[in-house]
Design a protein around this motif. Structure first.
Motif, PDB file in Angstrom:
ATOM      1  N   SER A  11     -52.769 -61.185 -62.100  1.00  0.00           N
ATOM      2  CA  SER A  11     -52.665 -60.560 -63.412  1.00  0.00           C
ATOM      3  C   SER A  11     -53.807 -60.939 -64.365  1.00  0.00           C
ATOM      4  N   PRO A  12     -54.105 -62.221 -64.561  1.00  0.00           N
ATOM      5  CA  PRO A  12     -55.187 -62.562 -65.488  1.00  0.00           C
ATOM      6  C   PRO A  12     -56.549 -62.031 -65.046  1.00  0.00           C
ATOM      7  N   LEU A  13     -56.793 -62.028 -63.737  1.00  0.00           N
ATOM      8  CA  LEU A  13     -58.085 -61.515 -63.275  1.00  0.00           C
ATOM      9  C   LEU A  13     -58.197 -60.009 -63.495  1.00  0.00           C
ATOM     10  N   LEU A  14     -57.091 -59.305 -63.351  1.00  0.00           N
ATOM     11  CA  LEU A  14     -57.094 -57.870 -63.630  1.00  0.00           C
ATOM     12  C   LEU A  14     -57.409 -57.617 -65.100  1.00  0.00           C
ATOM     13  N   ILE A  15     -56.792 -58.392 -65.981  1.00  0.00           N
ATOM     14  CA  ILE A  15     -57.067 -58.231 -67.419  1.00  0.00           C
ATOM     15  C   ILE A  15     -58.525 -58.540 -67.719  1.00  0.00           C
ATOM     16  N   ALA A  16     -59.077 -59.581 -67.111  1.00  0.00           N
ATOM     17  CA  ALA A  16     -60.492 -59.921 -67.320  1.00  0.00           C
ATOM     18  C   ALA A  16     -61.385 -58.761 -66.871  1.00  0.00           C
ATOM     19  N   LEU A  17     -61.055 -58.150 -65.756  1.00  0.00           N
ATOM     20  CA  LEU A  17     -61.822 -57.006 -65.272  1.00  0.00           C
ATOM     21  C   LEU A  17     -61.742 -55.832 -66.253  1.00  0.00           C
ATOM     22  N   LEU A  18     -60.544 -55.568 -66.768  1.00  0.00           N
ATOM     23  CA  LEU A  18     -60.369 -54.453 -67.699  1.00  0.00           C
ATOM     24  C   LEU A  18     -61.134 -54.691 -69.006  1.00  0.00           C
ATOM     25  N   VAL A  19     -61.133 -55.918 -69.486  1.00  0.00           N
ATOM     26  CA  VAL A  19     -61.880 -56.241 -70.708  1.00  0.00           C
ATOM     27  C   VAL A  19     -63.379 -56.059 -70.466  1.00  0.00           C
ATOM     28  N   THR A  20     -63.844 -56.458 -69.291  1.00  0.00           N
ATOM     29  CA  THR A  20     -65.254 -56.251 -68.949  1.00  0.00           C
ATOM     30  C   THR A  20     -65.567 -54.759 -68.908  1.00  0.00           C
ATOM     31  N   GLY A  21     -64.643 -53.977 -68.384  1.00  0.00           N
ATOM     32  CA  GLY A  21     -64.818 -52.523 -68.386  1.00  0.00           C
ATOM     33  C   GLY A  21     -64.919 -51.964 -69.794  1.00  0.00           C
ATOM     34  N   GLU A  22     -64.147 -52.524 -70.716  1.00  0.00           N
ATOM     35  CA  GLU A  22     -64.247 -52.091 -72.117  1.00  0.00           C
ATOM     36  C   GLU A  22     -65.640 -52.382 -72.671  1.00  0.00           C
ATOM     37  N   ARG A  23     -66.226 -53.485 -72.273  1.00  0.00           N
ATOM     38  CA  ARG A  23     -67.589 -53.812 -72.734  1.00  0.00           C
ATOM     39  C   ARG A  23     -68.602 -52.797 -72.213  1.00  0.00           C
ATOM     40  N   VAL A  24     -68.449 -52.423 -70.961  1.00  0.00           N
ATOM     41  CA  VAL A  24     -69.343 -51.406 -70.388  1.00  0.00           C
ATOM     42  C   VAL A  24     -69.133 -50.079 -71.109  1.00  0.00           C
ATOM     43  N   ARG A  26     -68.197 -49.635 -74.109  1.00  0.00           N
ATOM     44  CA  ARG A  26     -68.760 -49.740 -75.459  1.00  0.00           C
ATOM     45  C   ARG A  26     -70.231 -49.357 -75.453  1.00  0.00           C
ATOM     46  N   VAL A  27     -70.958 -49.810 -74.436  1.00  0.00           N
ATOM     47  CA  VAL A  27     -72.374 -49.450 -74.306  1.00  0.00           C
ATOM     48  C   VAL A  27     -72.524 -47.944 -74.109  1.00  0.00           C
ATOM     49  N   ALA A  28     -71.523 -47.329 -73.484  1.00  0.00           N
ATOM     50  CA  ALA A  28     -71.531 -45.875 -73.272  1.00  0.00           C
ATOM     51  C   ALA A  28     -71.048 -45.114 -74.501  1.00  0.00           C
ATOM     52  N   GLY A  29     -70.686 -45.838 -75.576  1.00  0.00           N
ATOM     53  CA  GLY A  29     -70.301 -45.183 -76.817  1.00  0.00           C
ATOM     54  C   GLY A  29     -68.811 -44.991 -77.007  1.00  0.00           C
ATOM     55  N   LEU A  30     -67.989 -45.582 -76.160  1.00  0.00           N
ATOM     56  CA  LEU A  30     -66.543 -45.439 -76.293  1.00  0.00           C
ATOM     57  C   LEU A  30     -65.960 -46.641 -77.031  1.00  0.00           C
ATOM     58  N   SER A  31     -64.922 -46.404 -77.789  1.00  0.00           N
ATOM     59  CA  SER A  31     -64.185 -47.495 -78.419  1.00  0.00           C
ATOM     60  C   SER A  31     -63.312 -48.158 -77.353  1.00  0.00           C
ATOM     61  N   ALA A  33     -60.136 -48.487 -77.383  1.00  0.00           N
ATOM     62  CA  ALA A  33     -58.965 -47.621 -77.167  1.00  0.00           C
ATOM     63  C   ALA A  33     -59.323 -46.427 -76.285  1.00  0.00           C
ATOM     64  N   GLU A  34     -60.487 -45.834 -76.517  1.00  0.00           N
ATOM     65  CA  GLU A  34     -60.926 -44.704 -75.679  1.00  0.00           C
ATOM     66  C   GLU A  34     -61.148 -45.166 -74.246  1.00  0.00           C
ATOM     67  N   ALA A  35     -61.729 -46.346 -74.088  1.00  0.00           N
ATOM     68  CA  ALA A  35     -61.973 -46.879 -72.751  1.00  0.00           C
ATOM     69  C   ALA A  35     -60.661 -47.054 -72.003  1.00  0.00           C
ATOM     70  N   ARG A  36     -59.663 -47.634 -72.680  1.00  0.00           N
ATOM     71  CA  ARG A  36     -58.363 -47.831 -72.031  1.00  0.00           C
ATOM     72  C   ARG A  36     -57.726 -46.498 -71.661  1.00  0.00           C
ATOM     73  N   ARG A  37     -57.767 -45.559 -72.582  1.00  0.00           N
ATOM     74  CA  ARG A  37     -57.146 -44.251 -72.334  1.00  0.00           C
ATOM     75  C   ARG A  37     -57.857 -43.522 -71.184  1.00  0.00           C
ATOM     76  N   ASN A  38     -59.178 -43.546 -71.187  1.00  0.00           N
ATOM     77  CA  ASN A  38     -59.938 -42.841 -70.152  1.00  0.00           C
ATOM     78  C   ASN A  38     -59.872 -43.536 -68.799  1.00  0.00           C
ATOM     79  N   ALA A  39     -59.701 -44.853 -68.808  1.00  0.00           N
ATOM     80  CA  ALA A  39     -59.640 -45.596 -67.551  1.00  0.00           C
ATOM     81  C   ALA A  39     -58.296 -45.445 -66.856  1.00  0.00           C
ATOM     82  N   LEU A  40     -57.260 -45.155 -67.602  1.00  0.00           N
ATOM     83  CA  LEU A  40     -55.912 -45.158 -67.033  1.00  0.00           C
ATOM     84  C   LEU A  40     -55.754 -44.237 -65.825  1.00  0.00           C
ATOM     85  N   PRO A  41     -56.203 -42.989 -65.842  1.00  0.00           N
ATOM     86  CA  PRO A  41     -56.047 -42.154 -64.641  1.00  0.00           C
ATOM     87  C   PRO A  41     -56.807 -42.723 -63.435  1.00  0.00           C
TER      88      PRO A  41
END
Length: 82
Positions: A11-24, A26-31, A33-41
């Protein structure tokens, strides 16, 4: 005890991966919240593939396709991520 350690590991490693994805994202211009919503599917399909096919069968993307130019571009873009 190993069973508990496995759960505490996953579980913690999955969360760390998801947070890292949010950082990526962000560089692509997503907030975040947008990153989480778009990553879900993508995440849902990946987990479904992992459950159904196992790790090797669930792996996808340009590395699996042998698309080296896309991988090189991804690595270049990732250098922008703090």
């Amino acid at each position: 005890m190993a069973y508990h350690a496995w759960g505490a590991f996953a579980s913690p490693l999955l969360i760390a991966l998801l947070v890292t994805g949010e950082r990526v994202a962000r560089v692509a211009g997503l907030s975040p919240a947008e990153a989480r919503r778009n990553a879900l599917p993508i995440l849902r399909q990946t987990l479904a593939n992992y459950t159904r096919l196992g790790p090797a069968g669930a792996f996808s993307g340009p590395i699996v396709r042998g698309d080296a130019p896309v991988v090189r571009q991804h690595l270049k873009e990732l250098k922008k991520v703090p």
